[in-house]
Motif scaffolding. Structure first.
Motif, short mmCIF file in Angstrom:
data_model
loop_
_atom_site.label_atom_id
_atom_site.label_comp_id
_atom_site.label_asym_id
_atom_site.label_seq_id
_atom_site.Cartn_x
_atom_site.Cartn_y
_atom_site.Cartn_z
N ILE A 49 31.23 26.64 -18.91
CA ILE A 49 31.35 25.30 -19.49
C ILE A 49 31.58 24.27 -18.38
O ILE A 49 31.11 23.14 -18.46
N LYS A 50 32.29 24.68 -17.33
CA LYS A 50 32.62 23.76 -16.23
C LYS A 50 31.59 23.75 -15.11
O LYS A 50 31.44 22.76 -14.41
N VAL A 51 30.91 24.86 -14.91
CA VAL A 51 29.94 24.95 -13.81
C VAL A 51 28.79 25.87 -14.23
O VAL A 51 29.01 26.88 -14.91
N HIS A 52 27.59 25.50 -13.85
CA HIS A 52 26.41 26.29 -14.19
C HIS A 52 25.98 27.09 -12.97
O HIS A 52 26.16 26.65 -11.83
N VAL A 53 25.40 28.24 -13.22
CA VAL A 53 24.99 29.11 -12.12
C VAL A 53 24.02 28.40 -11.17
O VAL A 53 24.03 28.64 -9.96
N HIS A 54 23.22 27.49 -11.70
CA HIS A 54 22.28 26.75 -10.83
C HIS A 54 23.03 25.84 -9.85
O HIS A 54 22.55 25.60 -8.74
N GLN A 55 24.19 25.34 -10.25
CA GLN A 55 25.01 24.54 -9.33
C GLN A 55 25.54 25.42 -8.20
O GLN A 55 25.63 24.99 -7.05
N LEU A 56 25.90 26.65 -8.54
CA LEU A 56 26.38 27.59 -7.52
C LEU A 56 25.26 27.93 -6.54
O LEU A 56 25.46 27.97 -5.33
N GLU A 57 24.06 28.16 -7.08
CA GLU A 57 22.91 28.44 -6.23
C GLU A 57 22.62 27.26 -5.30
O GLU A 57 22.35 27.46 -4.11
N LYS A 58 22.69 26.06 -5.84
CA LYS A 58 22.42 24.86 -5.03
C LYS A 58 23.45 24.72 -3.91
O LYS A 58 23.10 24.38 -2.78
N THR A 59 24.71 25.00 -4.21
CA THR A 59 25.75 24.93 -3.18
C THR A 59 25.47 25.93 -2.06
O THR A 59 25.57 25.60 -0.88
N ILE A 60 25.08 27.14 -2.42
CA ILE A 60 24.77 28.16 -1.42
C ILE A 60 23.59 27.70 -0.56
O ILE A 60 23.63 27.82 0.67
N SER A 61 22.58 27.14 -1.19
CA SER A 61 21.42 26.63 -0.44
C SER A 61 21.80 25.48 0.47
O SER A 61 21.35 25.40 1.62
N THR A 62 22.64 24.58 -0.03
CA THR A 62 23.09 23.44 0.77
C THR A 62 23.86 23.90 2.01
O THR A 62 23.79 23.25 3.05
N LEU A 63 24.55 25.02 1.89
CA LEU A 63 25.30 25.57 3.02
C LEU A 63 24.40 26.27 4.03
O LEU A 63 24.86 26.72 5.08
N GLY A 64 23.12 26.39 3.70
CA GLY A 64 22.16 26.97 4.65
C GLY A 64 21.78 28.41 4.38
O GLY A 64 21.18 29.06 5.25
N PHE A 65 22.08 28.91 3.19
CA PHE A 65 21.75 30.30 2.85
C PHE A 65 20.74 30.31 1.71
O PHE A 65 20.90 29.61 0.73
N GLN A 66 19.71 31.12 1.85
CA GLN A 66 18.68 31.19 0.82
C GLN A 66 19.08 32.20 -0.26
O GLN A 66 19.43 33.35 0.05
N VAL A 67 19.02 31.78 -1.51
CA VAL A 67 19.28 32.67 -2.63
C VAL A 67 17.98 33.38 -2.95
O VAL A 67 16.97 32.75 -3.25
N LEU A 68 18.01 34.71 -2.87
CA LEU A 68 16.80 35.50 -3.09
C LEU A 68 16.61 35.90 -4.54
O LEU A 68 15.49 35.98 -5.03
N SER A 69 17.71 36.18 -5.24
CA SER A 69 17.62 36.55 -6.66
C SER A 69 18.99 36.40 -7.32
O SER A 69 20.01 36.26 -6.66
N LEU A 70 18.96 36.45 -8.64
CA LEU A 70 20.17 36.30 -9.46
C LEU A 70 20.24 37.44 -10.45
O LEU A 70 19.24 37.77 -11.09
N LYS A 71 21.43 38.02 -10.60
CA LYS A 71 21.69 39.03 -11.61
C LYS A 71 22.91 38.60 -12.39
O LYS A 71 23.94 38.33 -11.82
N ASN A 72 22.76 38.48 -13.70
CA ASN A 72 23.90 38.14 -14.54
C ASN A 72 24.58 39.39 -15.04
O ASN A 72 24.04 40.40 -15.19
#
Length: 72
Positions: A49-72
């Motif tokens: 409700i407070k944060v979406h997984v896509h926001q987490l992915e974007k933060t990781i990308s912004t830090l310079g790391f490529q997200v290769l895949s997601l598993k829920n």
């Protein structure tokens, strides 16, 4: 609560692990962050409700790391 595991490239630098853990754990709604550097995995528990997984992915990308895949 929701859990997700993001696959990134393996990390060799302890500073990179700390950078990811520090930034992600400070995000509103993130409950826990575990980075497994040799496996290239970031496991998180968060309040969807407070944060979406896509926001987490974007933060990781912004830090310079490529997200290769997601598993829920």
């Amino acid at each position: 609560m929701m859990k997700a595991v993001l696959q990134i490239a393996p990390l060799e630098c302890a500073g990179c692990v700390k950078k990811l853990e520090d930034h992600l754990s400070q995000m509103n709604g993130v409950i826990s962050v575990n980075v497994f550097p040799q496996l290239g995995k970031v496991r998180m528990e968060f309040d969807r409700i407070k944060v979406h997984v896509h926001q987490l992915e974007k933060t990781i990308s912004t830090l310079g790391f490529q997200v290769l895949s997601l598993k829920n």
